[in-house]
Design a protein around this motif. Structure first.
Motif, short mmCIF file in Angstrom:
data_model
loop_
_atom_site.label_atom_id
_atom_site.label_comp_id
_atom_site.label_asym_id
_atom_site.label_seq_id
_atom_site.Cartn_x
_atom_site.Cartn_y
_atom_site.Cartn_z
N HIS A 26 20.55 77.97 67.02
CA HIS A 26 21.30 76.72 66.95
C HIS A 26 20.71 75.84 65.85
N ARG A 70 26.07 77.39 56.69
CA ARG A 70 27.30 77.80 57.39
C ARG A 70 28.32 78.36 56.41
N GLU A 118 29.84 82.22 56.44
CA GLU A 118 31.27 82.50 56.57
C GLU A 118 31.87 83.07 55.30
N THR A 160 25.43 73.64 65.14
CA THR A 160 26.06 74.80 64.51
C THR A 160 25.30 76.03 65.01
N SER A 161 25.98 76.89 65.74
CA SER A 161 25.33 78.01 66.41
C SER A 161 25.67 79.33 65.72
N GLU A 169 25.40 83.32 66.07
CA GLU A 169 25.20 84.38 67.05
C GLU A 169 24.94 85.70 66.32
N ALA A 195 29.04 85.69 64.88
CA ALA A 195 29.92 84.54 65.14
C ALA A 195 29.22 83.25 64.74
N ARG A 241 29.64 79.14 65.73
CA ARG A 241 30.31 78.18 66.61
C ARG A 241 29.78 76.78 66.32
N TYR A 242 30.56 75.79 66.73
CA TYR A 242 30.23 74.40 66.40
C TYR A 242 30.51 73.51 67.59
N ALA A 243 29.61 72.56 67.85
CA ALA A 243 29.78 71.63 68.96
C ALA A 243 29.28 70.25 68.56
#
Length: 220
Positions: free
Chosen positions: A7, A166, A170, A189-190, A192, A200, A202-204
């Motif tokens: 993370h 990131r 990507e 910003t995670s 995996e 993967a 992921r973002y929160a």
């Protein structure tokens, strides 16, 4: 279940009433709102733990705002904070200046503006990605060694290094409009990983409700 998750946590709001481009300057601390954001981030990772995640490794940039953001998570999870220079803020030649737009009209700064793709005013994007990736690889390994398969690490860093990492992950160009970065204060910003490969992103935003009242001047 992923082999490991890393993370990337951006620090909380900084006390910066003069709106200085603070970059790597050491004296900039979290504001009261930034401290609340740090606590929210700790709650976010604590909830992951309650849901079965094993967060076993915590790393922070050496800058004060990152160390302060990591503090509540360290306390909540019972982890020490490992300081890593590789996840520090990007170098910026305009560091320490306020009202940046007015300075850009001064001829003495024009030599720093000739190449926005590199960028010419600071540390190259590719160099940021390289050092961040090295730190992420080490953190992934440390998390699994300490917590077993599926373990997670938290790296407290800064907006620009997180964002270009990131983009690279990507497969996107590193040049970008700073106003369009999806990396708000105290966002997560995670990354995996499965079999050592990124599977993967992921973002929160644990502090989404606090953002409208926050000062969000990029550090670099």
């Amino acid at each position: 279940m992923p082999e490991a998750i890393v993370h990337l946590l951006r620090h909380g709001e900084v006390h910066n009433p003069d709106r200085v481009l603070y970059g790597r300057l050491p004296s900039f601390r979290l504001s009261e709102l930034g401290q609340e954001m740090a606590r929210r981030a700790a709650d976010y990772f604590s909830e992951r733990g309650k849901d079965g995640a094993t967060i076993s490794y915590l790393v922070a940039s050496p800058l004060t705002r990152a160390q302060e953001t990591a503090g509540p998570t360290a306390e909540a999870l019972g982890l020490e904070i490992v300081t890593d220079e590789r996840i520090i803020e990007a170098e910026n030649h305009f560091e320490g200046l306020s009202d940046i737009r007015s300075h850009l009209r001064e001829p003495r700064y024009w030599r720093r503006l000739y190449n926005p793709f590199r960028p010419s005013w600071g540390e190259p994007y590719a160099a940021q990605v390289a050092r961040m990736r090295d730190a992420i690889i080490d953190a992934r390994r440390q998390a699994v060694e300490r917590g077993g398969p599926g373990a997670e690490a938290v790296l407290v860093s800064h907006q620009l290094p997180i964002w270009v990492t990131r983009l690279a992950s990507e497969g996107k160009p590193l040049w970008h409009d700073p106003r369009r970065r999806q990396c708000t204060l105290a966002s997560v910003t995670s990354l995996e990983f499965d079999d050592g490969r990124l599977s993967a992103v992921r973002y929160a935003e644990p502090c989404a409700d606090l953002l409208p009242g926050a000062a969000n001047l990029p550090g670099a």
